[in-house]
Design a protein around this motif. Sequence first.
Motif, short mmCIF file in Angstrom:
data_model
loop_
_atom_site.label_atom_id
_atom_site.label_comp_id
_atom_site.label_asym_id
_atom_site.label_seq_id
_atom_site.Cartn_x
_atom_site.Cartn_y
_atom_site.Cartn_z
N LEU A 35 0.79 -1.22 0.00
CA LEU A 35 0.00 0.00 0.00
C LEU A 35 0.82 1.27 0.00
CD1 LEU A 35 -2.76 -0.99 2.57
CD2 LEU A 35 -2.94 -0.93 0.08
N GLY A 36 2.03 1.21 0.48
CA GLY A 36 2.79 2.44 0.58
C GLY A 36 4.27 2.21 0.73
N GLY A 37 4.98 3.26 0.91
CA GLY A 37 6.44 3.20 0.99
C GLY A 37 6.93 2.93 2.38
N LYS A 38 8.17 3.30 2.60
CA LYS A 38 8.87 3.05 3.85
C LYS A 38 8.10 3.62 5.04
CE LYS A 38 13.21 4.37 6.07
NZ LYS A 38 14.47 5.08 5.87
N GLY A 39 7.87 2.76 6.03
CA GLY A 39 7.22 3.22 7.24
C GLY A 39 5.71 3.32 7.16
N TYR A 40 5.11 2.92 6.02
CA TYR A 40 3.66 3.03 5.88
C TYR A 40 2.95 2.09 6.85
CZ TYR A 40 -0.95 3.23 3.76
OH TYR A 40 -2.28 3.39 3.54
N VAL A 41 1.89 2.57 7.47
CA VAL A 41 1.11 1.77 8.39
C VAL A 41 -0.21 1.39 7.73
CG1 VAL A 41 0.00 1.68 10.63
CG2 VAL A 41 2.15 2.92 10.37
N ALA A 42 -0.45 0.10 7.62
CA ALA A 42 -1.67 -0.37 6.97
C ALA A 42 -2.89 0.06 7.76
CB ALA A 42 -1.64 -1.90 6.88
N PRO A 43 -4.06 0.14 7.09
CA PRO A 43 -5.29 0.53 7.81
C PRO A 43 -5.58 -0.35 9.01
CG PRO A 43 -5.64 0.58 5.44
CD PRO A 43 -4.28 -0.02 5.65
N SER A 44 -5.21 -1.65 8.89
CA SER A 44 -5.46 -2.56 10.00
C SER A 44 -4.44 -2.38 11.12
CB SER A 44 -5.39 -4.01 9.52
OG SER A 44 -4.08 -4.30 9.08
N ASP A 45 -3.28 -1.77 10.78
CA ASP A 45 -2.17 -1.61 11.72
C ASP A 45 -1.80 -2.94 12.35
OD1 ASP A 45 -0.20 -0.24 13.06
OD2 ASP A 45 -1.46 0.31 14.75
N ARG A 46 -1.86 -4.00 11.58
CA ARG A 46 -1.51 -5.33 12.07
C ARG A 46 -0.52 -5.97 11.11
NH1 ARG A 46 -4.73 -7.16 16.09
NH2 ARG A 46 -4.24 -9.33 15.66
N LEU A 47 0.51 -6.54 11.68
CA LEU A 47 1.55 -7.18 10.90
C LEU A 47 1.10 -8.59 10.50
CD1 LEU A 47 4.55 -6.41 10.15
CD2 LEU A 47 5.22 -7.94 12.03
N GLN A 48 1.23 -8.90 9.22
CA GLN A 48 0.88 -10.23 8.72
C GLN A 48 2.14 -11.08 8.67
OE1 GLN A 48 -2.55 -10.85 8.12
NE2 GLN A 48 -2.50 -8.86 9.15
N ILE A 49 2.20 -12.12 9.51
CA ILE A 49 3.40 -12.92 9.69
C ILE A 49 3.21 -14.33 9.12
CG2 ILE A 49 4.97 -13.97 11.37
CD1 ILE A 49 4.41 -11.65 13.23
N ALA A 50 4.22 -14.78 8.39
CA ALA A 50 4.33 -16.18 7.99
C ALA A 50 5.41 -16.81 8.86
CB ALA A 50 4.70 -16.30 6.52
N THR A 68 1.15 -9.59 21.20
CA THR A 68 1.30 -8.13 21.14
C THR A 68 0.00 -7.45 20.76
OG1 THR A 68 1.91 -8.10 18.77
CG2 THR A 68 3.69 -8.43 20.38
N GLY A 69 -0.92 -8.20 20.15
CA GLY A 69 -2.18 -7.61 19.70
C GLY A 69 -2.03 -6.83 18.41
N LYS A 70 -0.84 -6.84 17.81
CA LYS A 70 -0.59 -6.09 16.58
C LYS A 70 -0.10 -6.96 15.45
CE LYS A 70 0.33 -1.69 18.88
NZ LYS A 70 1.25 -0.52 18.99
N ALA A 71 -0.20 -8.28 15.63
CA ALA A 71 0.29 -9.21 14.61
C ALA A 71 -0.69 -10.35 14.41
CB ALA A 71 1.66 -9.75 15.00
N ASP A 72 -0.87 -10.72 13.16
CA ASP A 72 -1.67 -11.90 12.81
C ASP A 72 -0.73 -12.98 12.30
OD1 ASP A 72 -4.25 -10.81 13.32
OD2 ASP A 72 -4.13 -9.73 11.41
N ILE A 73 -0.88 -14.19 12.81
CA ILE A 73 -0.14 -15.33 12.28
C ILE A 73 -0.93 -15.83 11.09
CG2 ILE A 73 0.96 -17.52 12.81
CD1 ILE A 73 1.93 -15.03 14.44
N ALA A 74 -0.56 -15.37 9.91
CA ALA A 74 -1.36 -15.60 8.71
C ALA A 74 -1.06 -16.93 8.04
CB ALA A 74 -1.14 -14.46 7.72
#
Length: 481
Positions: A35-50, A68-74
Amino acid sequence: MSQITDAPTDVSRRNFVKNSVLAATGFFIVPRFVLGGKGYVAPSDRLQIAAVGVGGKGQSDIASFAATGKADIAFLCDVDRGRAAASVNAFPKAKYYEDWRELLDKESKRIDAVSISTPDHNHAITTLAAMQLGKHVFVQKPLTHDIYEARVLTEAAKKYKVVTQMGNQGASNDGVRQLMEWYDAGVIGDVHTVYCWTDRPVWPQGIPWPSTKASVPKDLNWDLWLGTAPYKDFVDKLVPFNWRGWWDYGTGALGDMGCHLVHAPFKVLGLKYARDVQASVGTVYVDEFKQGYFPESCPPSSHVILTFPKTDKTRGDVTLHWMDGGIQPVRPDELGANEIFGDGGNGTLFIGTKGKMIASTYGADAKLLPSSRTAEVSVKQQYKRIPGQAEGHYAQWVEACIAGYGNAELSAPFEESGPLTEALLMANLAIRGHDIRRPGVNGGFVSPGKSLKMLWDNENMRITNFEEVNQFVKREYRKGW
């Protein structure tokens, strides 16, 4: 020689960069890098982790990210479905893969970051592939299996501008920062000698490879587990834990505990690359008169001495002693007779011109010696503490990924973890040098590595006075990897 280079075609069976563009386009949450460049925060503000490697330590790692409440184990990836079951149950919405190459090929656009907690021999190849796709990475210690791999990942972190963290969680403990503040304030003078020791291994070492192969468990993909390592038939009691004692897969006690114990000296003294190394190792006897010779297996104990050149924080060279297998340095005179040395099995001791200080595993329980000085000496706090300390190591990485490369401080980025890992693996060079034999008289042999101080050419990554040991700086990967 080996196949890991800073080029996608050398890291996996496909060109990851090309395939990432052609990957499936359906998103459930659009990653911030799309969605964006360096440092961009997604609308969900959640990190998608593999997550690659989700049993054992990998299971606790991803649980900490999710907490942390800020990450999804996708996505979950593991070659052992039985070991992965607990994580699969904990994250039922996560899609499962056996092969990390397939995961990255198909799901690249759906993830922000990758957590890697596989056996040591597969760390580097998985990590570099993720970095080349622009993914932030969290990698369990030790960072790599080989020195060459550590150097590649250190340079890749700068090139690809991704957020990196090694899983030596003690790097986020208050104790490390307290040690730094005492030293910076001159409380113990100039440190010239450091001792680090551990009671590991707590798995078999100094033994022959089992002579009888066993049936591969139905839930284990043995070929994928082997990955970069030479093909061997499956044997009992290797998986999931005892692989640590075999050079094809693990890095012995140094790899298991070194990152936890040597990190504090690196931070306190500003150490980076060692100049020379020497070692002695424990001997195994197979009968009353015959020494065992098992070059595939790490030794039962070792004492390694590394010399580090003068840094901005020392007046001269620093000598660092590593001891494992239960070997410990002489107790300091300042330590009370009934006081526990380190934590009883592990510890780090700094010896300065004006005093001494000590810590246990993970840089915890930092003390001045005699211990009464700990309460008596007060210095100004200079270094920011990490909320949650060791557990906060995970949240720190998640927050840094959300903030974007270069926008947040990390306790163990590859720029620091790479040189630390190299030092530990250089120590292993000296240990492995004991197993290199040359023909001797009367049909016997000699082991010249036992009596050498090995001199290190850091720019060219090679020992200059014992060529045979350089084969372990950069290993050959199995065909196809």
